[in-house]
Enzyme design. Sequence first.
Site: not given
Length: 475
Positions: A254-256, A258, A277, A352, A375
């Site tokens: 994903g984005i971010g 980490i 994705e 989270i 996703g």
Amino acid sequence: MASRSGHVVRWLSKQIYNTSWGCASNVRLYYTYSHEPFHPLKRAPAWKTAEEAVSVIKSGDVVFVHGAAATPIKLVEAMTRHGKANQLEDVTVCHIHTEGPALYTQPDCEGIFRSNSFFIGSNCRQAVNDGRGDFVPIFLSEIPLLFHRKIIAIDVALVQVSPPDKHGFCSLGTSVDCARAAVQHAKHIIGQVNPCMPRTFGDGVIHKSHFDAMVDGIENLPEHEPKERSDVENEIGRLIAEELVENGATLQMGIGNIPDAVLSSLKGHKDLGIHSEMFSDGVVDLVEDGCITNTHKKYHPGKIVGSFIVGTRRVFDFVDNNPFVVMCDVSFVNNIPIIAQNPKVTAINSCIEVDLTGQVVSDSIGTMMYSGVGGQVDFIRGAAVSRDGLGKPILAMPSVTSRGESKIVPFLRQGGGVVTTRAHIHYLVTEFGIAYLFGKNLRQRAYELIKIAHPNHREALEKAAFERLHCIPSQ
């Protein structure tokens, strides 16, 4: 029979094309002939101002808004002004996460517009949590089904595209995701035409003849600048890259911070593939360093596969007119059987909160809705059932919140949404290590999770685990 059906199609198409409604029609009857966006039709879009184009939106309509970096901000702002000026009522605006201020979610638009998010962005979060907006819990892979099955019937689609090429084809650019399905089924399509939108290969091609109106909308795409990473995030990235990612792996991330930390730690790896994705700037570095070759992938070998892009102008320029990148419908990209056929599928997602039995909260903080299902489960499952048996479903998070509270907890907060279940989780990574939970019972899980919790919380977690499980956590 074949000859007769062909005659009917030709007759029907002739009736449609010869109708006096022309391109001003509010009913897209030519879709009875073809709703395939690649297919050129015998009609031309009308070029209009944004205000003229959105004037077709009326009370009670369902409007789809193109998401992420492709958000057609000029059209969205014109729609908001139109709704206020004409005192519209009960217009539903559906979307994944969008960029820009999303003015239609503000309190002064209550009763005029109501946002319906398939994934909550920061610009809609307040409206959802105040009860002025809605959220649909849904796997990213299944959002197109809402349109294909007419569960959500779209009246007007607002999308942003690259200018038509010499053959009249535009590109949905940075976000194909669920937008392709939306334009297939919308009754009226409005395109914000922007030379700053990258032209991408894959499923996101749409011929200009499918638009009812086009609007000149040149503006810079919204960018997400990388944030400075903490030592904790860098350590999590190092652990994942060095301990879990193998040469030849097919990556999803994903984005971010980490995911960015993982990517920055992969520069010694070879023959990596991308089937994800979404992706961002960090992928460009690995391509330039020769780490990403996509050599061993089963689907689109030799090419990066994505569905939407979030990042800076650097990644937008990288994908522009680049056959090394294929942007596909999210129902394909996130399809579990397709994911599972790629080699060494390594899915890296954040979360989270995790309880001592392995339940994972990813879309909310207690009762406050924060993001969405996205996703995560699609790829966690795809990696888990990978055909070669070498997939790694990975979840990662810092051990504590910004206030020092443990993110590994005895019980989930009231209202917390379990996105990834106890049965789905395999790997959980914090800065203190890697917990492998697949096949482990509750007592063993608690033991592994406490080992990677922050040292300040381990004793309390051990006591809580004993009270909950009525036994001492152990291997």
